[in-house]
Design a protein around this motif. Structure first.
Motif, PDB file in Angstrom:
ATOM      1  N   PRO A  45       0.767   4.089  -3.290  1.00 24.90           N
ATOM      2  CA  PRO A  45       1.031   5.138  -4.279  1.00 24.90           C
ATOM      3  C   PRO A  45       2.220   4.805  -5.181  1.00 24.90           C
ATOM      4  N   PHE A  46       2.946   3.729  -4.859  1.00 22.10           N
ATOM      5  CA  PHE A  46       4.116   3.295  -5.638  1.00 22.10           C
ATOM      6  C   PHE A  46       4.283   1.801  -5.385  1.00 22.10           C
ATOM      7  N   GLN A  48       5.570  -1.249  -3.764  1.00 23.39           N
ATOM      8  CA  GLN A  48       6.032  -1.339  -2.381  1.00 23.39           C
ATOM      9  C   GLN A  48       6.573  -2.737  -2.103  1.00 23.39           C
ATOM     10  N   TYR A  93       9.919   1.763  -1.155  1.00 27.01           N
ATOM     11  CA  TYR A  93       9.839   1.955  -2.602  1.00 27.01           C
ATOM     12  C   TYR A  93      10.712   0.912  -3.314  1.00 27.01           C
TER      13      TYR A  93
ATOM     14  N   LEU B 186       1.659  14.336   0.122  1.00 27.78           N
ATOM     15  CA  LEU B 186       2.299  13.028   0.091  1.00 27.78           C
ATOM     16  C   LEU B 186       3.517  13.071  -0.818  1.00 27.78           C
ATOM     17  N   GLY B 189       7.527   8.011  -2.184  1.00 27.01           N
ATOM     18  CA  GLY B 189       8.064   6.999  -1.282  1.00 27.01           C
ATOM     19  C   GLY B 189       7.351   6.962   0.054  1.00 27.01           C
ATOM     20  N   LYS B 190       6.507   7.977   0.325  1.00 27.63           N
ATOM     21  CA  LYS B 190       5.803   8.057   1.608  1.00 27.63           C
ATOM     22  C   LYS B 190       4.370   7.520   1.465  1.00 27.63           C
ATOM     23  N   ILE B 191       3.779   7.203   2.601  1.00 27.87           N
ATOM     24  CA  ILE B 191       2.347   6.859   2.621  1.00 27.87           C
ATOM     25  C   ILE B 191       1.684   7.616   3.771  1.00 27.87           C
TER      26      ILE B 191
END
Lengths: 390, 390
Positions: A45-46, A48, A93, B186, B189-191
Motif C-alpha cells: 500500500p506504500f 516498502q 515505510y 488499514l 504504514g501498516k499492512i
C-alpha cells in the motif's frame, strides 16, 4: 454398454455447477471462486523497504547522517536532506524523499552516521507501491482454486469473503441383506458392510467431510421410499450395491420409478462394469457396484471428477502419469482394465490380487494402471498411463 | 548458516513420533497405524459366489435341476446331489456340497432346470474362504497410512478401532507492529496480516484442521510471555516474522530465554533464508520468515515433512518430479533457489514474480523448482527437479 471415455464425457456434460455462496476466507480452502475478485487496495500500500538497512537519496556521496528510524508499521514521512539517511527495517515505510535502501551489511555505522561500503544502484531494495497489484486490478479470475497461497494473498489485500461454488451435499445409500455393520456380530452367510465408511473417507479427499449414510434391505418398496427423500435433499447420491443383473437387485428399478433419468448403465471395463449413472433435476446419481474394489475404482474414475465439476474446478481429472512397466500385462477381455498398481520415480508394478472384491491390494496401491479396451497387451518396459490416487 | 539438505536432516532427526491413541476407523482417514493390525476373521468368512449364476458340483453333466436359492446374506447349507444346482447370487454362501458356479449368461434355464452352454472349469467363480486374508494374519503393518481403501478393508474385517499416532497440536504466533487483521481499517504504514490464515490453510493439507493463532507486539517481554504457554501446550509451534537480524526482531531472543534449544538459524537458500529451528522437550519450533512467499516455501520444504514425521508417515517428503525447462535459469547467489513454477505433462515454466513478498505468483504455481546451491545455471530443455505443491 458404454465405453469408459464415453461414460466420462456423459458425466461431464451432465454435471452442472453448484449454486454460489459467500464464504469467509478462513473457511475457503479447497473451494473454487465463482466470481472474479478485484483488489480493494494497492499492494504494497506504500513504498516498502525490502531489507533491514538505511534509506537515503541516491547520489555519489557515501557518508550520511542518521536522522531517524522507520520501523515496520511506522508512518513517519521524514523530509531527508541529501546528506541524511534513516535507519529502516524490512517492510517499513520509505519516506517520500528517499529513493534507495542500502543493506545494513553494506555499511559501516556509528550512532550518528553511516559510510556506505558497497553502493547499491538507485531504487534498490525499495518495493514500489502496487508492485504486486494495483487497487482495482483483478486479483483472481472466476474458476481459481483457493489454495493456501491464494488465501494468503486475498487476506493480504484485506479481503475477508469471497463468492465460491458450494460443495455438493452428498449421501450414500447402502443396500444388501448380507451386510452387517462393523462392531456387530457377524452371522453365518453375512459380511461386514465396509463400502459406506470407505466412500465417506474417499469423499474427504474432495473436501466433503460430512456424508449421511442410509441403509435399506434388498426390496423394491424400501429402496424406492428411501431414494425419494434422498434424491430431494442431495446434490450427489451414491448407491452401493444392488445394481447388477441378479434377481435381487432392485436399485435400478427403484431409481427409474423415482423419475431418475438413466444416462448410462454398465461400462465396458473391469472391474466396475455394473454401474448406473443418472440424474434427476440437477442431482447426479451413481449406483456403484457392491464389490469394494470396483466401488472405489469407479469413485476415483467417475465420482471424484463429477464432484470437482460441480464445485467449479477447471481441472477435474488428476494429471495422468507415465511410467515403465515392470512386467507384461495381458488384456484378453476387450474391456478397459483398471489395475491396482504401485509406481516409483521411473517404473510401475502391477500388484497381485486384482479381484473386484479385494480391497487389501487397493490399500497398498498408489495408482490405477489404465489398459484401454483396444490394447491386447503391454510388454515389460513399455510406457503406460497411470491415474495416481492418494 | 546451514545448507538446505542439512536443515532437512536436522529436522528429521529432531522429530519424535507423537503419542499413540485409539481412534474410531470412521475418523482414521489420514492417520498412520502405530501398531500392526491382526485380522479377527477370515475374509471372505465363507466360500462366496463371485457371480450371479448357479452353484453345482462340477462334472461332465450339463443339465441340472434347480433345487433352491442362495441370496447374499442367506446361509442355507443345501446338500446337493450331483444332478442338482441352486440359483446363487454374487456374494452369497456357496453350499459345502457345491464346488463351482456358472455365470447366468452361460446357461439356458427354465423354472426348474438349467442347461450349461459354456462349462466353466472346476472351482470357477467360487471365492475360497480366507482368500483375501486368514483369521489371525497381519492386515496392515505399523506405519501404514490409513487411506480410504485401508478403511474399507479394516471395516470389512469388522474392525472398528485402531492405534494411530496423534496429530501434533499446532499453534501459530504472529509478531509485527505493522500488521492489521483483515477486515479492519488499514492505517498508513501498516499492512494486512495474512500469514496466519495462509499457514492455517496449509496445515489443513496435512489434516491439521484446528490451529490456534496468537498475536504479540514486537517486544521481547510480550513475545517471551506468549511463547511460554504456547510451548507448553503444543507439539509444533510456527512463528511468523521477527526472526531476521533487524533491531526489532525479538523472536530468537525470546525463544532462547524460554529454553528452546537452537538447532539451526538461517539456511543457505532464497527465498526463506532467515529461519530458526529449535526444540524444547519434544516440541518443535519453526520461526518462519515474515515475508509470505518465504514463509509458505519453508512450510512446504521443512514444516510439512516434520508434521508427517511426527505422525509416523514412512514417506515424509512428496515424491519429486522431473520436467524439461522452458527457459534458462541463472543462479548467481551460491544459494539453493526455490522458484515458483508451473509444470505440465512434460515441461516446466518458471513464473514471473519470484520476490519473497509476492504471494500471487505462489497462488498460480503448482510446484517449486529446486536449483541447488552448487548449480550456476540450467539451460532451456534441461531436466530439472520439482517439488509438487497442492
Amino acid at each position: 454398454m458404454i465405453k469408459v471415455q464415453e461414460a466420462i464425457a456423459v458425466i461431464e456434460t451432465s454435471s452442472t455447477k453448484m449454486p454460489v455462496k459467500q464464504i469467509s476466507i478462513k473457511k475457503a480452502f479447497g473451494y473454487v471462486l465463482a466470481e472474479k475478485v478485484i483488489s480493494p487496495i494497492s499492494m504494497p500500500p506504500f513504498r516498502q523497504s525490502a531489507m533491514d538497512g538505511y534509506a537515503f537519496t541516491h547520489s555519489i556521496r557515501h557518508q550520511y547522517d542518521i536522522v531517524g528510524t522507520s520501523q515496520a508499521g511506522d508512518h513517519k514521512n521524514i523530509k531527508l536532506q541529501n546528506t541524511e539517511a534513516i535507519r529502516i527495517f524490512t517492510g517499513a515505510y520509505v519516506p517520500d524523499s528517499a529513493d534507495t535502501v542500502v543493506m545494513q551489511e553494506h555499511v559501516m555505522s556509528n550512532k550518528n552516521s553511516i559510510l556506505i561500503a558497497s553502493m547499491p544502484e538507485k531504487f534498490s531494495n525499495v518495493r514500489p507501491k502496487g508492485e504486486q497489484i494495483e487497487k482495482g486490478a483483478v486479483v483472481f479470475e472466476a474458476g481459481t482454486l483457493i489454495t493456501p497461497a491464494a488465501i494468503g494473498f486475498l487476506a493480504s489485500l484485506g479481503i475477508t469473503e469471497a463468492a465460491v461454488y458450494k460443495k455438493p451435499k452428498t449421501a450414500i445409500l447402502v443396500t444388501g441383506n448380507e451386510l452387517v455393520e462393523p462392531g456387530k456380530k457377524l452371522k453365518k452367510g453375512k459380511i461386514f458392510e465396509s463400502n459406506s465408511i470407505m466412500l465417506q473417507a474417499a469423499l474427504q479427499t474432495a473436501g466433503i467431510n460430512k456424508t449421511k449414510v442410509y441403509r435399506v434391505k434388498d426390496n423394491l418398496k424400501a429402496t424406492k421410499k428411501a431414494l425419494k427423500s434422498i434424491l430431494k435433499n442431495n446434490d450427489i447420491v451414491l448407491i452401493s450395491g444392488g445394481i447388477s443383473v441378479g434377481d435381487y437387485d432392485f436399485v435400478k428399478e427403484a431409481l427409474l420409478q423415482n423419475e431418475v433419468k438413466e444416462l448410462f448403465y454398465k461400462i465396458n471395463q473391469k472391474p466396475g462394469k455394473p454401474m448406473f449413472f443418472g440424474s434427476k433435476n440437477e442431482t447426479l446419481v451413481f449406483a456403484l457396484p457392491g464389490n469394494p474394489a470396483s466401488s472405489l475404482t469407479n469413485f476415483y474414475i467417475y465420482v471424484l471428477p463429477a464432484i470437482k465439476n460441480r464445485m467449479g474446478f477447471s481441472e477435474i481429472h488428476k494429471p495422468k502419469l507415465v511410467r515403465k512397466l515392470n512386467s507384461d500385462v495381458i488384456n484378453d477381455t476387450g474391456k478397459t482394465l483398471f489395475l491396482k498398481a504401485k509406481y516409483d520415480e521411473t517404473n510401475v508394478t502391477v500388484l497381485n490380487g486384482q479381484s473386484s472384491a479385494m480391497l487389501n491390494t487397493f490399500a497398498t496401491a498408489n495408482s490405477l494402471l489404465i489398459v484401454p479396451d483396444d490394447i491386447e497387451n503391454y510388454k515389460k518396459g513399455e510406457e503406460v498411463i497411470l491415474l495416481p490416487i492418494d
